[in-house]
Write an enzyme that holds these catalytic residues in place. Structure first.
Site, PDB file in Angstrom:
ATOM      1  N   HIS A  56     -28.181  19.170   7.286  1.00 17.47           N
ATOM      2  CA  HIS A  56     -29.273  18.680   6.712  1.00 17.47           C
ATOM      3  C   HIS A  56     -29.280  17.304   6.413  1.00 17.47           C
ATOM      4  CE1 HIS A  56     -33.150  19.061   4.312  1.00 17.47           C
ATOM      5  NE2 HIS A  56     -32.595  18.550   3.379  1.00 17.47           N
ATOM      6  N   SER A  67     -36.390  15.271   3.139  1.00 16.90           N
ATOM      7  CA  SER A  67     -36.142  16.601   2.575  1.00 16.90           C
ATOM      8  C   SER A  67     -37.577  16.826   1.905  1.00 16.90           C
ATOM      9  CB  SER A  67     -35.081  16.720   1.800  1.00 16.90           C
ATOM     10  OG  SER A  67     -34.640  18.156   1.567  1.00 16.90           O
ATOM     11  N   ASP A 102     -28.824  23.048  10.095  1.00 18.52           N
ATOM     12  CA  ASP A 102     -29.300  22.989   8.854  1.00 18.52           C
ATOM     13  C   ASP A 102     -28.975  24.219   8.118  1.00 18.52           C
ATOM     14  OD1 ASP A 102     -30.534  22.576   6.277  1.00 18.52           O
ATOM     15  OD2 ASP A 102     -31.970  20.998   7.061  1.00 18.52           O
TER      16      ASP A 102
END
Length: 306
Positions: free
Chosen positions: A289, A115, A233
């Protein structure tokens, strides 16, 4: 027939070669390249359900590898808090110093960011070429930033509620930029000039205000720059940022791929040249995600680390 003295001389002459051959035969294989990991928002270096599990997966497939999972702070709680509230440029400087002092990294290392850790490690690659980063793997990183409010399930949800309100109030004010991590890669496509002039982190590493040739040279020195995109996501907005794409300037509905952005066409970071040379790798996986299966990780990520 050769005399005993001649045979003795021949044996003496061959002795060094025999010893060298035996030594080479018993040499250990070269150690695997070390790996540096940087976690994402609301996470820590050593959470057994996230980075701790990733570390074990890598060690399982690459015996003997040295894995450094970065801890930003003196405690795990401080590490988590700093992922929200510690100036990103300060974090990058600290990490560069940590890597420079680690004797196990001096011959080079691979890096894997999760991330926001993806763009943070790219900043390390661009700003701190020593020790050298070989491969950079960005797992769900937002390289063109985000223009959506973060969703944090569980214990961090109240923090994200605060972040939403703060970003809405003024993402580009000096105090917010200095103290809120997510504001530092907040990219407003409707107010590009404001973003370009006031973003203290993302606008800098993406060469929005001018060309720093060392940034370009250092990024292009990577062997591979791998970007992993999560097709379902629900946290990153827009998800195209995980492949360096973003909204077309002036609106927040239509997205364009990296190859259509000015960053690419002007080649401000060398990405176009890297793409043409096969240095950019675009991977996609189903799931939300950072939702990776072990099988997918072993098949698609481990080859860049071994």
């Amino acid at each position: 027939m050769a005399s005993p003295s001649c045979l003795w001389l021949l044996a003496v002459a061959l002795l060094p070669w025999t010893c060298a051959a035996r030594a080479l035969h018993h040499l250990d294989p070269p150690a695997p390249l070390p790996l540096v990991i940087w976690h994402g928002m609301g996470d820590s270096c050593c959470n057994p359900l996230s980075m701790g599990a990733i570390k074990k997966m890598v060690e399982k497939k690459i015996p003997g590898i040295y894995v450094l999972s970065l801890e930003i702070g003196k405690t795990l709680m401080e590490d988590v808090e700093n992922s929200f509230f510690l100036n990103v440029n300060s974090q990058v400087t600290t990490v560069c110093q940590t890597l420079a002092k680690d004797p196990k990294l001096q011959q080079g290392y691979n890096a894997m960011g999760f991330s926001q850790g993806g763009q943070f490690l790219r900043a390390v690659a661009q700003r701190c070429p020593s020790p050298p980063m070989i491969n950079l793997i960005s797992v769900g990183g937002q390289h063109q930033g985000v223009f959506g409010l973060p969703r944090c399930p569980g214990e961090s949800s109240h923090i994200c509620d605060f972040i939403r309100k703060t970003l809405n109030a003024g993402a580009y004010s000096k105090v917010v930029q200095e103290r809120l991590v997510q504001a530092e890669y907040w990219h407003d496509p409707i107010k590009e000039d404001v973003y370009r002039n006031h973003s203290i982190f993302l606008a800098d590493i993406n060469q929005e205000r001018g060309i720093n040739e060392s940034y370009k040279k250092n990024l292009m020195a990577l062997k591979k720059f791998v970007m992993v995109k999560f097709l379902n996501d629900s946290i990153v907005d827009p998800v195209d940022s995980e492949w360096f794409g973003f909204y077309r300037s002036g609106q927040a509905k239509e997205t364009i791929p990296l190859q259509e952005t000015s960053l690419y066409t002007q080649d401000r970071l060398g990405l176009k040249e890297m793409d043409n040379a096969g240095q950019l790798v675009f991977l996609a996986t189903e799931g939300d995600h950072l939702q990776l299966s072990e099988e997918w990780f072993y098949a698609h990520i481990i080859p860049f680390l071994g």
